[in-house]
Design a protein around this motif. Structure first.
Motif, PDB file in Angstrom:
ATOM      1  N   HIS A  20      68.837 -11.329  53.211  1.00  0.00           N
ATOM      2  CA  HIS A  20      69.414 -11.729  51.926  1.00  0.00           C
ATOM      3  C   HIS A  20      70.911 -11.967  52.123  1.00  0.00           C
ATOM      4  O   HIS A  20      71.497 -11.559  53.137  1.00  0.00           O
ATOM      5  CB  HIS A  20      69.178 -10.659  50.858  1.00  0.00           C
TER       6      HIS A  20
ATOM      7  N   LYS B  81      74.625  -9.621  47.670  1.00  0.00           N
ATOM      8  CA  LYS B  81      73.610  -8.947  46.864  1.00  0.00           C
ATOM      9  C   LYS B  81      74.067  -7.527  46.572  1.00  0.00           C
ATOM     10  O   LYS B  81      74.571  -6.822  47.450  1.00  0.00           O
ATOM     11  CB  LYS B  81      72.275  -8.925  47.600  1.00  0.00           C
TER      12      LYS B  81
ATOM     13  N   VAL C 230      70.211 -16.770  55.920  1.00  0.00           N
ATOM     14  CA  VAL C 230      69.123 -15.943  55.408  1.00  0.00           C
ATOM     15  C   VAL C 230      67.912 -16.164  56.305  1.00  0.00           C
ATOM     16  O   VAL C 230      67.226 -17.183  56.222  1.00  0.00           O
ATOM     17  CB  VAL C 230      68.802 -16.284  53.937  1.00  0.00           C
TER      18      VAL C 230
END
Length: 409
Positions: A38, A42, A116
């Motif tokens: 990710h 985040k 990613v």
């Protein structure tokens, strides 16, 4: 399939460990590739606490979102006034402002963009290491650092049997009455008066709690270390029972937190050609569960040494670079300190709640610079040994016996 240009270092991960080491590598002027499942912006799911002095030493105390000078613990049995006398630590504790901490690390990473990706296979090709991802894309670097956490399958470590894990269930919310005193931080509340005699025979847990102000509090039931770990369900039930016993009801839950991480993970095989950092490198403190302070202290040294080694002439291959990194990350002294902490943890895991309360009550009678250095893992080996010996002689005989031989069922 895409094959990217070979970087100096490829870092896997996007949590605090990965951002700490990437920031330092970038500041050394190295070409860095970063991969994670990710993006690094985040939101981090867990809170991170630290003794304020650790950040003051590093000059980044401004990253604390909350700071308490009223820091206490409870090691009595909770029965009567004498059983509820707090131990006053007289040492500031803080929680990171998660967003500010994350933003600052990302700022130091410059314009680096994370890919990613999920790594599938890592192969050493002499002077380079290749990372093949599930997407089919391939990345190469002279050195790969795995900072993706303790669950990484790319870091080899010996099997020393079951791993003890720290587990916690916590709630940020509003309550019918304050669960802790105003402006107070409670490091450990081991009072067992809300438990039945049978429940006290089960693995112990303690309350970790703090006042956030404006009627908001954080309360968390924590198991120091247990194998197998206490379940979130058990910890939740214990937290509610503890609050109910003190006449406190949860009125509004703003955030729930579940934590589970290994405390005595064996050190990695330091001959492997993939270097690790953070949880993947077993950097969690076996005695306290803290790691962020160690990340911030050890990342600059590691990055500087790697920059020197990457500039060596003739160039070092991936295996040699990783070996240089392991030697810096886990020096002989740090290894010996880690072993001492793990030995101590094994002993504490055998203690029942009464003996554990007695141990911690004695531990916090040590001079502040000794117990704080012990918890931060900043004491030199010789002093650490002296502190552990002093603690042994200060302790009641029941605790001494447990320290020497453990406590059998």
């Amino acid at each position: 399939m895409t094959l990217t240009k070979c970087a100096d270092v490829l870092v896997m991960g996007a949590g605090p460990a990965a951002l700490c080491i990437v920031a330092e590598l970038v500041e050394q002027g190295l070409q860095v590739t970063a991969l994670a499942s990710h993006l690094p912006d985040k939101e981090w799911p867990n809170t991170y606490g630290i003794w304020a002095e650790e950040l003051e030493t590093l000059g980044i105390a401004s990253l604390l979102g909350h700071r308490w000078d009223k820091t206490v613990s409870y090691f009595g049995d909770g029965i009567g006034a004498e059983g509820s006398v707090p131990t006053e630590h007289q040492f500031d504790y803080g929680l990171f402002d998660q967003a500010a901490f994350q933003k600052e690390l990302l700022r130091r990473c410059g314009d680096l963009k994370w890919s990613v990706e999920t790594a599938l296979k890592i192969s050493v090709l002499g002077s380079q290491t290749e990372v093949l991802c599930c997407s089919g894309n391939t990345y190469r670097a002279r050195l790969v650092i795995d900072a993706s956490g303790h669950r990484s399958r790319f870091v080899r470590r010996p099997d020393h049997g079951p791993v003890a894990e720290q587990a916690a269930y916590g709630v940020v919310g509003r309550f019918s009455s304050p669960p802790v005193e105003s402006s107070q931080f409670v490091l450990m509340d081991f009072r067992p008066d809300h438990l039945t005699l049978k429940e006290r025979e089960e693995p112990p847990s303690f309350l970790y709690a703090m006042d956030f102000g404006e009627g908001v509090f954080f309360v968390e039931e924590t198991s120091l270390a247990c194998s197998p770990p206490l379940s979130s369900k058990i910890l939740r039930e214990r937290l509610h029972k503890r609050l109910e016993h003190r006449g406190v009801e949860i009125k509004e839950i703003l955030h729930e937190e579940n934590c589970l991480f290994p405390m005595n993970l064996p050190l990695p095989d330091r001959s492997q050609s993939v270097l690790a950092f953070g949880g993947a490198a077993s950097m969690v403190h076996p005695a306290s569960g803290y790691m962020v302070g160690a990340l911030l202290r050890r990342a600059p040294t590691l990055a500087k040494q790697l920059a020197l080694e990457l500039a060596a002439d003739p160039p070092l291959d991936s295996q040699a670079l990783a070996q240089k990194g392991w030697n810096v990350l886990w020096t002989s002294e740090l290894i010996q300190r880690h072993r001492l902490y793990q030995f101590g943890l094994r002993r504490l895991m055998s203690f029942d709640e009464a003996r554990l309360r007695s141990f911690f009550a004695t531990f916090f009678c040590l001079p502040r610079e000794d117990w704080s250095g012990f918890l931060a893992n900043t004491l030199p080996l010789s002093r650490l040994i002296a502190v552990m010996l002093r603690l042994f002689w200060m302790s009641p005989w029941q605790v001494r016996v447990g320290m020497l031989f453990g406590v059998s069922d």
